[in-house]
Design a protein around this motif. Structure first.
Motif, short mmCIF file in Angstrom:
data_model
loop_
_atom_site.label_atom_id
_atom_site.label_comp_id
_atom_site.label_asym_id
_atom_site.label_seq_id
_atom_site.Cartn_x
_atom_site.Cartn_y
_atom_site.Cartn_z
N ILE A 39 0.82 -1.22 0.00
CA ILE A 39 0.00 0.00 0.00
C ILE A 39 0.85 1.27 0.00
O ILE A 39 0.34 2.34 -0.32
N PHE A 40 2.13 1.15 0.32
CA PHE A 40 3.00 2.33 0.44
C PHE A 40 3.57 2.78 -0.91
O PHE A 40 4.30 3.75 -0.98
N GLN A 41 3.25 2.06 -1.96
CA GLN A 41 3.75 2.29 -3.32
C GLN A 41 5.25 1.96 -3.41
O GLN A 41 5.73 1.08 -2.70
N GLU A 42 5.99 2.64 -4.29
CA GLU A 42 7.36 2.17 -4.56
C GLU A 42 8.36 2.71 -3.55
O GLU A 42 9.09 3.66 -3.78
N THR A 43 8.42 2.04 -2.43
CA THR A 43 9.40 2.35 -1.40
C THR A 43 10.77 1.76 -1.79
O THR A 43 10.88 1.02 -2.78
N ALA A 44 11.78 2.06 -0.99
CA ALA A 44 13.11 1.51 -1.26
C ALA A 44 13.12 -0.02 -1.26
O ALA A 44 13.75 -0.63 -2.14
N PRO A 45 12.46 -0.71 -0.32
CA PRO A 45 12.44 -2.17 -0.39
C PRO A 45 11.79 -2.71 -1.66
O PRO A 45 12.24 -3.73 -2.21
N ILE A 46 10.75 -2.04 -2.14
CA ILE A 46 10.11 -2.48 -3.38
C ILE A 46 11.05 -2.28 -4.56
O ILE A 46 11.18 -3.14 -5.44
N SER A 47 11.75 -1.15 -4.59
CA SER A 47 12.72 -0.91 -5.66
C SER A 47 13.81 -1.98 -5.67
O SER A 47 14.21 -2.47 -6.73
N ARG A 48 14.29 -2.34 -4.49
CA ARG A 48 15.33 -3.37 -4.40
C ARG A 48 14.81 -4.73 -4.83
O ARG A 48 15.52 -5.51 -5.48
N ALA A 49 13.57 -5.03 -4.50
CA ALA A 49 12.98 -6.30 -4.93
C ALA A 49 12.86 -6.35 -6.45
O ALA A 49 13.16 -7.38 -7.08
N ALA A 50 12.43 -5.25 -7.05
CA ALA A 50 12.32 -5.20 -8.51
C ALA A 50 13.68 -5.35 -9.16
O ALA A 50 13.84 -6.06 -10.17
N ALA A 51 14.69 -4.68 -8.60
CA ALA A 51 16.03 -4.79 -9.14
C ALA A 51 16.56 -6.22 -9.03
O ALA A 51 17.24 -6.71 -9.94
N MET A 52 16.24 -6.88 -7.94
CA MET A 52 16.66 -8.27 -7.76
C MET A 52 16.12 -9.15 -8.89
O MET A 52 16.87 -9.95 -9.48
N MET A 53 14.84 -9.00 -9.20
CA MET A 53 14.26 -9.81 -10.26
C MET A 53 14.80 -9.41 -11.63
O MET A 53 15.07 -10.28 -12.48
N GLY A 73 4.48 10.30 -8.04
CA GLY A 73 5.70 10.19 -7.25
C GLY A 73 5.48 9.98 -5.77
O GLY A 73 6.44 9.90 -4.99
N THR A 74 4.22 9.84 -5.35
CA THR A 74 3.94 9.65 -3.93
C THR A 74 4.48 8.32 -3.42
O THR A 74 4.23 7.27 -4.00
N VAL A 75 5.24 8.37 -2.34
CA VAL A 75 5.69 7.19 -1.62
C VAL A 75 5.33 7.39 -0.16
O VAL A 75 5.69 8.42 0.44
N LEU A 76 4.61 6.47 0.42
CA LEU A 76 4.19 6.60 1.81
C LEU A 76 5.22 6.00 2.75
O LEU A 76 5.88 5.01 2.42
N ALA A 77 5.35 6.60 3.92
CA ALA A 77 6.32 6.13 4.91
C ALA A 77 5.79 4.89 5.62
O ALA A 77 4.57 4.68 5.74
N TYR A 78 6.70 4.09 6.13
CA TYR A 78 6.35 2.92 6.93
C TYR A 78 6.07 3.37 8.37
O TYR A 78 6.78 2.99 9.31
N ASP A 79 5.03 4.18 8.53
CA ASP A 79 4.63 4.62 9.86
C ASP A 79 3.11 4.61 9.93
O ASP A 79 2.43 4.21 8.97
N GLU A 80 2.55 5.04 11.05
CA GLU A 80 1.10 4.97 11.22
C GLU A 80 0.37 5.84 10.21
O GLU A 80 -0.66 5.45 9.66
N ALA A 81 0.91 7.04 9.95
CA ALA A 81 0.27 7.93 8.99
C ALA A 81 0.30 7.32 7.59
O ALA A 81 -0.69 7.38 6.85
N GLY A 82 1.43 6.74 7.22
CA GLY A 82 1.53 6.10 5.91
C GLY A 82 0.60 4.91 5.79
O GLY A 82 -0.04 4.71 4.76
N LYS A 83 0.54 4.13 6.85
CA LYS A 83 -0.34 2.95 6.84
C LYS A 83 -1.81 3.37 6.73
O LYS A 83 -2.58 2.77 5.97
N ASP A 84 -2.19 4.40 7.47
CA ASP A 84 -3.57 4.87 7.42
C ASP A 84 -3.93 5.38 6.03
O ASP A 84 -5.00 5.07 5.50
#
Length: 245
Positions: A39-53, A73-84
């Protein structure tokens, strides 16, 4: 192999969708993967996962799954506000709009000189659901779904009888379904319901339950399980090398 990364604006039925493209940095054509994020869109972990594949010989497309609901370009933070905010977006976007996004991505991939005609889908969390949902499209040749949420509960907005669980029989490609046994978002009864529907539909699928929490693939935070993540990447690479020949 080395990779390159680009960004494209892809026109969908509901507006422009920014999509990152990770692909091998060499000449030739490669099969494609649509990689659906959390739900957070393309965060750094998602970018790294895509690069891995991508480094294993795939062109990987990472769309902004809630492009209609946020500035580009919106990327949400891994915090309560981002999750909400991410959960709000999840419940405000109908599955039908995700379907048209997938078709736009398929069309775009097949226009690129570096892509073959073969396309798979992969995702985590809601992205696992969207990979599962993408498998309804006959142009998707395989889907690798990591802890997909909201399939069993039918909680995402959609037209009557168009939820993903009800439409399992319409999936014709092979699936891999991966769940964490300690994942509260897809409890045992939910996993059992999905399995039963896949069995009843005589679907082609592999099923794996591992001792892990939700988001065990995310390489940030306390739930990350590096050993299991490596195992899943290897299984996904093997699966797509076979199904996207």
């Amino acid at each position: 192999m080395n990779i390159v990364q680009q960004s494209h604006e892809i026109l969908t039925e509901t507006g422009m969708m920014r999509t990152s493209v990770y692909r091998p940095d060499q000449a030739g054509q490669f099969p494609s993967l649509i990689f659906y994020s959390e739900i957070f869109q393309e965060t750094a972990p998602i970018s790294r996962a895509a690069a891995m594949m991508a480094g294993h010989g795939f062109v990987v497309f990472v769309p902004e799954i809630f492009h209609e609901l946020n500035p580009i370009g919106t990327v949400l933070a891994y915090d309560e506000a981002g999750k909400d905010k991410g959960n709000q977006d999840k419940f405000n976007k109908p599955l039908e709009n995700h379907d048209t996004d997938t078709q736009a991505l398929i069309n775009f991939a097949r226009e690129q000189v570096y892509c073959t005609a073969n396309i798979g889908a992969m995702g985590v969390c809601i992205g696992g659901h969207l990979a599962f949902r993408a498998a309804l499209n006959p142009d998707i040749s395989g889907a690798f779904c990591l802890y997909p949420t909201d399939i069993h509960s039918n909680t995402l907005p959609c037209l009557p009888n168009n939820d993903s669980l009800t439409r399992i029989a319409d999936i014709r490609c092979e699936l891999v379904m991966v769940f964490g046994k300690q994942d509260p978002h897809v409890p045992p009864q939910g996993r059992k319901l999905i399995y039963q529907h896949l069995e009843q539909a005589q679907s082609q699928f592999s099923w794996l339950e591992v001792n892990a929490q939700h988001a065990f693939m995310r390489d940030e935070g306390e739930r990350f399980d590096p050993a299991l993540a490596v195992q899943m990447y290897l299984q996904a690479v093997s699966f797509f090398q076979r199904t996207l020949k």
